[in-house]
Design a protein around this motif. Structure first.
Motif, mmCIF file in Angstrom:
data_model
loop_
_atom_site.group_PDB
_atom_site.id
_atom_site.type_symbol
_atom_site.label_atom_id
_atom_site.label_comp_id
_atom_site.label_asym_id
_atom_site.label_seq_id
_atom_site.Cartn_x
_atom_site.Cartn_y
_atom_site.Cartn_z
ATOM 1 N N ASP A 180 0.829 -1.208 0.000
ATOM 2 C CA ASP A 180 0.000 0.000 0.000
ATOM 3 C C ASP A 180 0.859 1.252 0.000
ATOM 4 O O ASP A 180 0.522 2.245 -0.642
ATOM 5 C CB ASP A 180 -0.933 0.008 1.214
ATOM 6 N N MET A 181 1.961 1.203 0.730
ATOM 7 C CA MET A 181 2.862 2.346 0.793
ATOM 8 C C MET A 181 3.498 2.619 -0.563
ATOM 9 O O MET A 181 3.767 3.771 -0.914
ATOM 10 C CB MET A 181 3.941 2.078 1.853
ATOM 11 N N SER A 182 3.699 1.551 -1.344
ATOM 12 C CA SER A 182 4.320 1.744 -2.658
ATOM 13 C C SER A 182 3.419 2.550 -3.584
ATOM 14 O O SER A 182 3.904 3.197 -4.515
ATOM 15 C CB SER A 182 4.648 0.391 -3.296
ATOM 16 N N ASN A 183 2.131 2.527 -3.324
ATOM 17 C CA ASN A 183 1.189 3.265 -4.163
ATOM 18 C C ASN A 183 1.152 4.757 -3.851
ATOM 19 O O ASN A 183 0.530 5.526 -4.580
ATOM 20 C CB ASN A 183 -0.217 2.677 -4.027
ATOM 21 N N THR A 184 1.797 5.158 -2.766
ATOM 22 C CA THR A 184 1.740 6.558 -2.365
ATOM 23 C C THR A 184 2.948 7.368 -2.818
ATOM 24 O O THR A 184 2.997 8.567 -2.580
ATOM 25 C CB THR A 184 1.623 6.683 -0.829
#
Length: 87
Positions: A48-52
């Motif tokens: 999920d963090m990679s999407n930010t």
């Protein structure tokens, strides 16, 4: 309906399988499952963090890290099952 039947059958088989294990083996397998579940949650957080991020290289790296953590979680589950079988 088929899914409900499948889940009920799986639950029944799991309860029968759990009865044949020693308490120590069940504890080892349960602990490995809990650790693996926590690792899967960490992998999901990293994914999920990679999407930010706006940096595509950072995104690729974070996704690779998430995949590696998920693979490690699978290894923990397998090791727990193997250890429980040897008890």
């Amino acid at each position: 309906m088929k899914k409900i039947l499948l889940v009920a059958a799986a639950a029944g088989l799991m309860s029968v399988a759990a009865c044949s294990k020693s308490p120590d083996a069940s504890a080892v397998e349960n602990n490995a499952d809990m650790m693996a579940d926590n690792m899967d949650a960490m992998a999901a957080n990293v994914a999920d963090m990679s999407n930010t991020t706006a940096n595509p290289f950072a995104e690729d790296n974070a996704e690779s890290v998430a995949e590696n953590i998920h693979s490690a979680a699978d290894n923990v589950r397998d090791a727990g099952e193997d250890a429980a079988k040897n008890m």
